[in-house]
Design an enzyme around this catalytic site. Structure first.
Site, PDB file in Angstrom:
ATOM      1  N   GLY A  45      40.331 -40.429 -47.383  1.00 48.66           N
ATOM      2  CA  GLY A  45      40.329 -39.782 -48.688  1.00 48.66           C
ATOM      3  C   GLY A  45      40.279 -40.832 -49.780  1.00 48.66           C
ATOM      4  O   GLY A  45      40.700 -41.977 -49.561  1.00 48.66           O
ATOM      5  N   GLN A  50      41.259 -44.431 -58.139  1.00 46.21           N
ATOM      6  CA  GLN A  50      41.260 -45.601 -57.255  1.00 46.21           C
ATOM      7  C   GLN A  50      40.035 -46.490 -57.453  1.00 46.21           C
ATOM      8  O   GLN A  50      40.031 -47.643 -57.025  1.00 46.21           O
ATOM      9  CB  GLN A  50      41.351 -45.162 -55.790  1.00 46.21           C
ATOM     10  CG  GLN A  50      42.682 -44.491 -55.455  1.00 46.21           C
ATOM     11  CD  GLN A  50      42.761 -44.087 -54.000  1.00 46.21           C
ATOM     12  OE1 GLN A  50      42.289 -43.029 -53.629  1.00 46.21           O
ATOM     13  NE2 GLN A  50      43.321 -44.950 -53.174  1.00 46.21           N
ATOM     14  N   CYS A 102      47.608 -45.731 -47.982  1.00 43.46           N
ATOM     15  CA  CYS A 102      46.781 -45.533 -49.173  1.00 43.46           C
ATOM     16  C   CYS A 102      45.914 -46.770 -49.340  1.00 43.46           C
ATOM     17  O   CYS A 102      46.417 -47.892 -49.239  1.00 43.46           O
ATOM     18  CB  CYS A 102      47.669 -45.328 -50.403  1.00 43.46           C
ATOM     19  SG  CYS A 102      46.751 -45.078 -51.933  1.00 43.46           S
ATOM     20  N   LEU A 103      44.632 -46.576 -49.607  1.00 42.87           N
ATOM     21  CA  LEU A 103      43.729 -47.718 -49.758  1.00 42.87           C
ATOM     22  C   LEU A 103      44.135 -48.593 -50.948  1.00 42.87           C
ATOM     23  O   LEU A 103      43.777 -49.768 -50.996  1.00 42.87           O
ATOM     24  CB  LEU A 103      42.279 -47.244 -49.919  1.00 42.87           C
ATOM     25  CG  LEU A 103      41.682 -46.519 -48.700  1.00 42.87           C
ATOM     26  CD1 LEU A 103      40.278 -46.023 -49.013  1.00 42.87           C
ATOM     27  CD2 LEU A 103      41.676 -47.422 -47.477  1.00 42.87           C
ATOM     28  N   HIS A 144      47.719 -35.681 -50.892  1.00 42.83           N
ATOM     29  CA  HIS A 144      47.822 -37.104 -51.238  1.00 42.83           C
ATOM     30  C   HIS A 144      46.806 -37.444 -52.338  1.00 42.83           C
ATOM     31  O   HIS A 144      47.145 -38.092 -53.334  1.00 42.83           O
ATOM     32  CB  HIS A 144      47.579 -37.949 -49.979  1.00 42.83           C
ATOM     33  CG  HIS A 144      47.540 -39.432 -50.208  1.00 42.83           C
ATOM     34  ND1 HIS A 144      48.455 -40.303 -49.644  1.00 42.83           N
ATOM     35  CD2 HIS A 144      46.689 -40.207 -50.944  1.00 42.83           C
ATOM     36  CE1 HIS A 144      48.177 -41.538 -50.037  1.00 42.83           C
ATOM     37  NE2 HIS A 144      47.098 -41.510 -50.816  1.00 42.83           N
ATOM     38  N   GLU A 145      45.558 -36.977 -52.147  1.00 47.98           N
ATOM     39  CA  GLU A 145      44.508 -37.299 -53.129  1.00 47.98           C
ATOM     40  C   GLU A 145      44.748 -36.582 -54.451  1.00 47.98           C
ATOM     41  O   GLU A 145      44.515 -37.137 -55.529  1.00 47.98           O
ATOM     42  CB  GLU A 145      43.131 -36.958 -52.565  1.00 47.98           C
ATOM     43  CG  GLU A 145      42.772 -37.676 -51.262  1.00 47.98           C
ATOM     44  CD  GLU A 145      43.011 -39.183 -51.304  1.00 47.98           C
ATOM     45  OE1 GLU A 145      42.882 -39.781 -52.383  1.00 47.98           O
ATOM     46  OE2 GLU A 145      43.364 -39.754 -50.247  1.00 47.98           O
ATOM     47  N   HIS A 148      46.984 -38.397 -56.746  1.00 48.24           N
ATOM     48  CA  HIS A 148      46.368 -39.505 -57.489  1.00 48.24           C
ATOM     49  C   HIS A 148      45.856 -39.042 -58.855  1.00 48.24           C
ATOM     50  O   HIS A 148      45.861 -39.816 -59.812  1.00 48.24           O
ATOM     51  CB  HIS A 148      45.172 -40.079 -56.705  1.00 48.24           C
ATOM     52  CG  HIS A 148      45.540 -41.112 -55.677  1.00 48.24           C
ATOM     53  ND1 HIS A 148      46.145 -42.294 -56.005  1.00 48.24           N
ATOM     54  CD2 HIS A 148      45.361 -41.139 -54.330  1.00 48.24           C
ATOM     55  CE1 HIS A 148      46.328 -43.024 -54.898  1.00 48.24           C
ATOM     56  NE2 HIS A 148      45.863 -42.339 -53.867  1.00 48.24           N
TER      57      HIS A 148
HETATM   58 ZN    ZN Z   1      45.997 -42.946 -51.884  1.00 44.11          ZN
END
Ligand code: ZN
Length: 187
Positions: A45, A50, A102-103, A144-145, A148
């Site tokens: 995701g 991000q 998380c990236l 989660h996304e 953000h």
């Molecule tokens: Zn994340």
């Protein structure tokens, strides 16, 4: 096009993203770049903040998480999925724990408790409106996304004790002392 991913400590990850006025060609190009970036980083995701964009859009591709025998077309809609202007309109009372990463926070993984199911509305890249109850892995990744877009990171859901334990590593990432095998945007 693969874009560098902004990391923990970057103010763009704490801003509330703004709704997109329409699903334009620009939005489709943005979604394509986000999917390239997510896949390039082996992620499941990615949300617009991000990559430094304050737009309410995220992408999901569960394919790497599904077992070889899982029918993507069965329990899960065709992947990848693009969520434009998503809204969570209901959350189940039952919560489940699942280890998240998380990236934007490389190398840190912790169990996060979230509602097992959520009802979400969103628009896809064809401009079609959706209103679905999401469960399983899709509910997990979508929440989660979605966070953000409101400037919330998975570490915010951890206990004060856990956050304190991670404090040193998180501060190091904030200072740019971080590496990943995908391009990062630091500072
Ligand atoms: Zn994340």
């Amino acid at each position: 096009m693969i874009l560098p991913i902004h990391v923990y400590g970057d103010a763009v990850l704490r801003d509330e993203a703004a709704p997109l006025p329409a699903v334009s060609d620009d939005v489709r190009a943005l979604a394509a770049d986000m999917i390239d970036t997510m896949r390039g980083a082996d992620g499941v995701g990615l949300a617009a903040p991000q990559i430094g964009r304050g737009d309410r859009i995220f992408v999901v591709d569960l394919t790497p998480m599904l077992g070889k025998n899982d029918e993507v077309a069965g329990d899960y809609p065709a992947q990848p999925m693009v969520f434009v202007n998503p809204e969570i309109t209901w959350e189940s009372e039952e919560e489940t724990g699942f280890e998240e990463g998380c990236l934007s926070i490389p190398d840190i993984r912790e169990v996060v408790y979230r509602p097992e199911r959520v009802r979400m509305t969103w628009t896809d890249l064809d401009g079609k409106a959706h209103d679905d109850v999401l469960g399983g892995l899709l509910a997990r990744v979508a929440q989660h996304e979605y966070d953000h877009l409101d400037g919330v990171l998975f570490t915010d859901h951890l206990s004060a004790f856990k956050r304190k334990m991670l404090g040193r590593r998180l501060r190091a990432i904030s200072r740019g002392e971080v590496e990943a095998d995908y391009p990062l945007h630091i500072g």
